[in-house]
Design a protein around this motif. Structure first.
Motif, PDB file in Angstrom:
ATOM      1  N   ALA A   1     -19.978 -40.282  82.240  1.00 27.60           N
ATOM      2  CA  ALA A   1     -20.329 -38.905  81.873  1.00 27.60           C
ATOM      3  C   ALA A   1     -19.617 -37.882  82.740  1.00 27.60           C
ATOM      4  O   ALA A   1     -19.618 -36.681  82.417  1.00 27.60           O
ATOM      5  CB  ALA A   1     -21.840 -38.719  81.997  1.00 27.60           C
ATOM      6  N   ILE A   2     -18.997 -38.326  83.825  1.00 28.90           N
ATOM      7  CA  ILE A   2     -18.367 -37.412  84.784  1.00 28.90           C
ATOM      8  C   ILE A   2     -16.891 -37.253  84.445  1.00 28.90           C
ATOM      9  O   ILE A   2     -16.178 -38.254  84.258  1.00 28.90           O
ATOM     10  CB  ILE A   2     -18.525 -37.972  86.213  1.00 28.90           C
ATOM     11  N   PRO A   3     -16.379 -36.019  84.343  1.00 28.05           N
ATOM     12  CA  PRO A   3     -14.947 -35.810  84.068  1.00 28.05           C
ATOM     13  C   PRO A   3     -14.073 -36.548  85.077  1.00 28.05           C
ATOM     14  O   PRO A   3     -14.377 -36.573  86.283  1.00 28.05           O
ATOM     15  CB  PRO A   3     -14.791 -34.289  84.191  1.00 28.05           C
ATOM     16  N   SER A   4     -13.001 -37.143  84.617  1.00 28.05           N
ATOM     17  CA  SER A   4     -12.187 -38.019  85.462  1.00 28.05           C
ATOM     18  C   SER A   4     -11.585 -37.292  86.664  1.00 28.05           C
ATOM     19  O   SER A   4     -11.443 -37.879  87.749  1.00 28.05           O
ATOM     20  CB  SER A   4     -11.071 -38.656  84.625  1.00 28.05           C
ATOM     21  N   HIS A   5     -11.237 -36.009  86.505  1.00 22.79           N
ATOM     22  CA  HIS A   5     -10.598 -35.311  87.622  1.00 22.79           C
ATOM     23  C   HIS A   5     -11.567 -35.068  88.779  1.00 22.79           C
ATOM     24  O   HIS A   5     -11.136 -34.763  89.895  1.00 22.79           O
ATOM     25  CB  HIS A   5      -9.992 -33.975  87.162  1.00 22.79           C
ATOM     26  N   CYS A   6     -12.860 -35.210  88.541  1.00 19.46           N
ATOM     27  CA  CYS A   6     -13.840 -35.015  89.611  1.00 19.46           C
ATOM     28  C   CYS A   6     -13.768 -36.108  90.669  1.00 19.46           C
ATOM     29  O   CYS A   6     -14.282 -35.937  91.781  1.00 19.46           O
ATOM     30  CB  CYS A   6     -15.256 -34.956  89.032  1.00 19.46           C
ATOM     31  N   PHE A   7     -13.135 -37.228  90.319  1.00 19.06           N
ATOM     32  CA  PHE A   7     -13.021 -38.327  91.274  1.00 19.06           C
ATOM     33  C   PHE A   7     -11.810 -38.172  92.195  1.00 19.06           C
ATOM     34  O   PHE A   7     -11.614 -38.971  93.101  1.00 19.06           O
ATOM     35  CB  PHE A   7     -12.929 -39.667  90.536  1.00 19.06           C
ATOM     36  N   GLU A   8     -10.987 -37.148  91.961  1.00 20.41           N
ATOM     37  CA  GLU A   8      -9.768 -36.950  92.749  1.00 20.41           C
ATOM     38  C   GLU A   8     -10.111 -36.372  94.122  1.00 20.41           C
ATOM     39  O   GLU A   8     -10.917 -35.454  94.245  1.00 20.41           O
ATOM     40  CB  GLU A   8      -8.805 -36.025  92.005  1.00 20.41           C
ATOM     41  N   ARG A   9      -9.471 -36.917  95.165  1.00 16.57           N
ATOM     42  CA  ARG A   9      -9.717 -36.487  96.534  1.00 16.57           C
ATOM     43  C   ARG A   9      -8.420 -35.967  97.148  1.00 16.57           C
ATOM     44  O   ARG A   9      -7.365 -36.567  96.960  1.00 16.57           O
ATOM     45  CB  ARG A   9     -10.248 -37.663  97.371  1.00 16.57           C
ATOM     46  N   SER A  10      -8.511 -34.859  97.863  1.00 12.11           N
ATOM     47  CA  SER A  10      -7.329 -34.251  98.465  1.00 12.11           C
ATOM     48  C   SER A  10      -7.607 -33.927  99.924  1.00 12.11           C
ATOM     49  O   SER A  10      -8.510 -33.138 100.230  1.00 12.11           O
ATOM     50  CB  SER A  10      -6.949 -32.962  97.711  1.00 12.11           C
ATOM     51  N   ALA A  11      -6.816 -34.518 100.819  1.00 14.88           N
ATOM     52  CA  ALA A  11      -6.976 -34.237 102.249  1.00 14.88           C
ATOM     53  C   ALA A  11      -6.695 -32.770 102.546  1.00 14.88           C
ATOM     54  O   ALA A  11      -7.375 -32.147 103.371  1.00 14.88           O
ATOM     55  CB  ALA A  11      -6.044 -35.131 103.063  1.00 14.88           C
ATOM     56  N   LEU A  12      -5.707 -32.201 101.854  1.00 10.75           N
ATOM     57  CA  LEU A  12      -5.362 -30.797 102.073  1.00 10.75           C
ATOM     58  C   LEU A  12      -6.507 -29.883 101.655  1.00 10.75           C
ATOM     59  O   LEU A  12      -6.906 -28.980 102.410  1.00 10.75           O
ATOM     60  CB  LEU A  12      -4.095 -30.443 101.292  1.00 10.75           C
ATOM     61  N   ARG A  13      -7.038 -30.103 100.464  1.00  7.13           N
ATOM     62  CA  ARG A  13      -8.124 -29.251  99.990  1.00  7.13           C
ATOM     63  C   ARG A  13      -9.374 -29.422 100.847  1.00  7.13           C
ATOM     64  O   ARG A  13     -10.049 -28.446 101.184  1.00  7.13           O
ATOM     65  CB  ARG A  13      -8.430 -29.556  98.524  1.00  7.13           C
ATOM     66  N   SER A  14      -9.684 -30.643 101.198  1.00  9.29           N
ATOM     67  CA  SER A  14     -10.839 -30.881 102.057  1.00  9.29           C
ATOM     68  C   SER A  14     -10.644 -30.224 103.419  1.00  9.29           C
ATOM     69  O   SER A  14     -11.576 -29.646 103.993  1.00  9.29           O
ATOM     70  CB  SER A  14     -11.077 -32.381 102.226  1.00  9.29           C
ATOM     71  N   GLY A  15      -9.407 -30.309 103.936  1.00  6.50           N
ATOM     72  CA  GLY A  15      -9.110 -29.710 105.231  1.00  6.50           C
ATOM     73  C   GLY A  15      -9.287 -28.207 105.240  1.00  6.50           C
ATOM     74  O   GLY A  15      -9.665 -27.619 106.267  1.00  6.50           O
ATOM     75  N   VAL A  16      -9.020 -27.575 104.101  1.00  6.97           N
ATOM     76  CA  VAL A  16      -9.202 -26.123 103.998  1.00  6.97           C
ATOM     77  C   VAL A  16     -10.661 -25.753 104.260  1.00  6.97           C
ATOM     78  O   VAL A  16     -10.953 -24.741 104.918  1.00  6.97           O
ATOM     79  CB  VAL A  16      -8.750 -25.617 102.615  1.00  6.97           C
ATOM     80  N   TYR A  17     -11.588 -26.577 103.783  1.00  9.58           N
ATOM     81  CA  TYR A  17     -13.012 -26.292 103.999  1.00  9.58           C
ATOM     82  C   TYR A  17     -13.392 -26.463 105.471  1.00  9.58           C
ATOM     83  O   TYR A  17     -14.249 -25.727 105.978  1.00  9.58           O
ATOM     84  CB  TYR A  17     -13.867 -27.192 103.110  1.00  9.58           C
ATOM     85  N   VAL A  18     -12.763 -27.418 106.154  1.00  9.43           N
ATOM     86  CA  VAL A  18     -13.001 -27.553 107.590  1.00  9.43           C
ATOM     87  C   VAL A  18     -12.549 -26.285 108.309  1.00  9.43           C
ATOM     88  O   VAL A  18     -13.276 -25.712 109.139  1.00  9.43           O
ATOM     89  CB  VAL A  18     -12.256 -28.778 108.163  1.00  9.43           C
ATOM     90  N   VAL A  19     -11.342 -25.828 107.982  1.00 11.52           N
ATOM     91  CA  VAL A  19     -10.793 -24.623 108.609  1.00 11.52           C
ATOM     92  C   VAL A  19     -11.671 -23.416 108.302  1.00 11.52           C
ATOM     93  O   VAL A  19     -11.949 -22.580 109.176  1.00 11.52           O
ATOM     94  CB  VAL A  19      -9.349 -24.381 108.137  1.00 11.52           C
ATOM     95  N   TRP A  20     -12.122 -23.304 107.052  1.00 14.30           N
ATOM     96  CA  TRP A  20     -12.955 -22.167 106.662  1.00 14.30           C
ATOM     97  C   TRP A  20     -14.278 -22.151 107.430  1.00 14.30           C
ATOM     98  O   TRP A  20     -14.670 -21.115 107.968  1.00 14.30           O
ATOM     99  CB  TRP A  20     -13.225 -22.186 105.160  1.00 14.30           C
ATOM    100  N   ASP A  21     -14.937 -23.278 107.502  1.00 10.74           N
ATOM    101  CA  ASP A  21     -16.218 -23.325 108.214  1.00 10.74           C
ATOM    102  C   ASP A  21     -16.033 -22.978 109.691  1.00 10.74           C
ATOM    103  O   ASP A  21     -16.829 -22.219 110.270  1.00 10.74           O
ATOM    104  CB  ASP A  21     -16.847 -24.713 108.078  1.00 10.74           C
ATOM    105  N   LEU A  22     -14.987 -23.512 110.306  1.00  9.39           N
ATOM    106  CA  LEU A  22     -14.716 -23.194 111.701  1.00  9.39           C
ATOM    107  C   LEU A  22     -14.350 -21.727 111.883  1.00  9.39           C
ATOM    108  O   LEU A  22     -14.751 -21.087 112.871  1.00  9.39           O
ATOM    109  CB  LEU A  22     -13.596 -24.088 112.237  1.00  9.39           C
ATOM    110  N   ALA A  23     -13.607 -21.176 110.920  1.00  4.47           N
ATOM    111  CA  ALA A  23     -13.224 -19.766 110.999  1.00  4.47           C
ATOM    112  C   ALA A  23     -14.442 -18.854 110.900  1.00  4.47           C
ATOM    113  O   ALA A  23     -14.533 -17.848 111.619  1.00  4.47           O
ATOM    114  CB  ALA A  23     -12.222 -19.435 109.890  1.00  4.47           C
ATOM    115  N   VAL A  24     -15.376 -19.186 110.031  1.00  8.10           N
ATOM    116  CA  VAL A  24     -16.595 -18.382 109.906  1.00  8.10           C
ATOM    117  C   VAL A  24     -17.398 -18.443 111.203  1.00  8.10           C
ATOM    118  O   VAL A  24     -17.911 -17.422 111.689  1.00  8.10           O
ATOM    119  CB  VAL A  24     -17.455 -18.871 108.717  1.00  8.10           C
TER     120      VAL A  24
END
Length: 435
Positions: free
Chosen positions: A30-53
């Protein structure tokens, strides 16, 4: 609630929980196939954002503190200045604690291999992020994986395992005065259970507070609220703990090294900057992280609506669906609801989906969760709980006291013995109520 006056037995009208038989293939399909895709770059952006805040919040707090001075503002009383400084730093610790919880969640995604496609990147980043928050990364990763494999299992789940009637030393079930489903309870049994379990409002608040503040370190160090079959002394810092296999030995040691480095860094910081500075800048936000972690996970897995299973009826899909999504801070309005979900990367709002597939990164979890709920809409399963809040912890703490020693599908009973749900187990064309 109805009362039988002849027998002095009260009867509660229960809801029916439809114990699901849903193949994992259907849930994942039931889950769209692209939802299973993982990206180190995109995930890393969230680390940077949380630390920046967090960094921006610290800088803004330091800048604002300068102006809390008679040279800049006139306040009605001299004590108003330290009170205002205290309030400013309290706000800092609250915001920082929320976003640091987001960092914790990203380290948790590393443990599930959801941060990137690379196991090396996942475990390296996860070790750094979790060690910076005092978490033994691999030690907890291994036990947490077991939790996911056996969520809601009475003898295999690793944490938030309900106490049984006998665990609490309660009187055994009295035939004729109460039933196994918790739908009929005599006045005598109600009184006995209430005297043994009843919390005063103050006692419940105090118990909830201690649980939120100390629950996480107590679990890591002493297996508090963990699996009762483990021997006394089980913890996450012993490589020979029954939670681990021989090949985990070095991973536990690496985890201990991370925590020792963390403690050393705190010691050096206190030596250089003073305890008060480190306390308000790091240690109080750290306590907030522990608090949010326990609040979120406790409410995800504990509620009168949720079943727990013994081996005869447990399956992985049933365990995965025996949890709730909750909007963190949602009871405080839409702005706080947004802040709670954004800062903590949606871990509370998409938790059912996370148990169905823990490798889906949080930035895809919203879409995947919506698709999963659409698929499960016809099953009438409880998937959305009340907003995650202190008030909800208080309610759940009071209402979820114990489960019965018998029965393969059990629900929490409250302090007078009542239970709000009964299981409906479907097998092929057979129906069994109150199994």
């Amino acid at each position: 609630m109805a009362k039988n006056s002849e027998e002095s037995i009260a009867v509660v009208e229960q809801g029916i929980y439809p114990v699901p038989n849903v193949p994992m293939k259907e849930l994942l399909g039931a889950i769209p196939s692209h939802c299973f895709e993982r990206s180190a770059l995109r995930s890393g952006v969230y680390v940077v954002w949380d630390l920046a805040v967090i960094f921006a919040t610290w800088k803004a707090t330091k800048a604002a503190e300068v102006f809390i001075d008679p040279a800049y503002i006139q306040l009605p009383h001299p004590l108003a200045y330290p009170a205002l400084r205290f309030s400013l730093w309290a706000l800092y610790t609250f915001i920082t604690g929320l976003f640091a919880t987001g960092i914790w969640v990203l380290g948790h995604e590393c443990g599930h291999q959801a941060f990137s496609e690379s196991k090396t990147i996942n475990n390296t980043v996860g070790w750094v992020l979790h060690s910076a928050l005092g978490v033994p990364y691999h030690s907890w990763r291994v036990s947490h994986a077991k939790h996911h494999a056996s969520t809601g299992h009475m003898t295999q789940d690793q944490v938030f395992v309900p106490h049984t009637r006998s665990d609490l030393g309660l009187p055994p079930l009295r035939e004729g005065q109460e039933d196994l489903l918790g739908s009929r309870v005599s006045d005598l049994v109600q009184k006995e259970l209430y005297e043994a379990l009843g919390d005063s409002p103050i006692g419940a608040v105090y118990g909830s507070f201690l649980y939120l503040v100390g629950g996480w370190p107590a679990y890591i160090m002493w297996n508090a609220s963990g699996q009762a079959r483990y021997p006394k002394g089980t913890n996450h810092f012993n490589p020979n703990s029954p939670m681990y296999q021989p090949h985990h030995y070095n991973q536990v040691l690496i985890s201990i090294v991370g925590v020792l480095i963390w403690l050393a860094c705190i010691g050096v910081a206190i030596s250089n900057f003073g305890f008060l500075t480190v306390f308000k800048t790091y240690l109080v936000p750290y306590l907030w992280v522990n608090h949010w972690l326990v609040l979120i996970t406790f409410l995800q897995h504990t509620d009168p609506l949720l079943p727990h299973y013994r081996a005869a009826e447990f399956t992985f899909p049933r365990g995965a669906l025996a949890t709730l999504d909750r909007n963190l801070l949602g009871d405080l309005g839409s702005v706080m609801a947004w802040l709670g979900s954004h800062a903590t990367n949606g871990i509370s709002e998409t938790h059912v989906l996370h148990h169905v597939c823990s490798k889906i990164p949080h930035y895809h979890a919203w879409e995947a969760s919506a698709a999963l709920k659409k698929k499960l809409a016809s099953y009438n399963l409880p998937m959305e709980g009340n907003p995650g809040s202190w008030r909800e912890v208080y309610r759940v703490y009071k209402e979820c006291k114990f489960v019965e020693d018998e029965g393969d599908v059990v629900f929490f009973q409250e302090r007078e013995g009542y239970c709000c749900h009964a299981p409906l187990v479907r097998r092929r064309h057979c129906l069994r109520l109150g199994h």
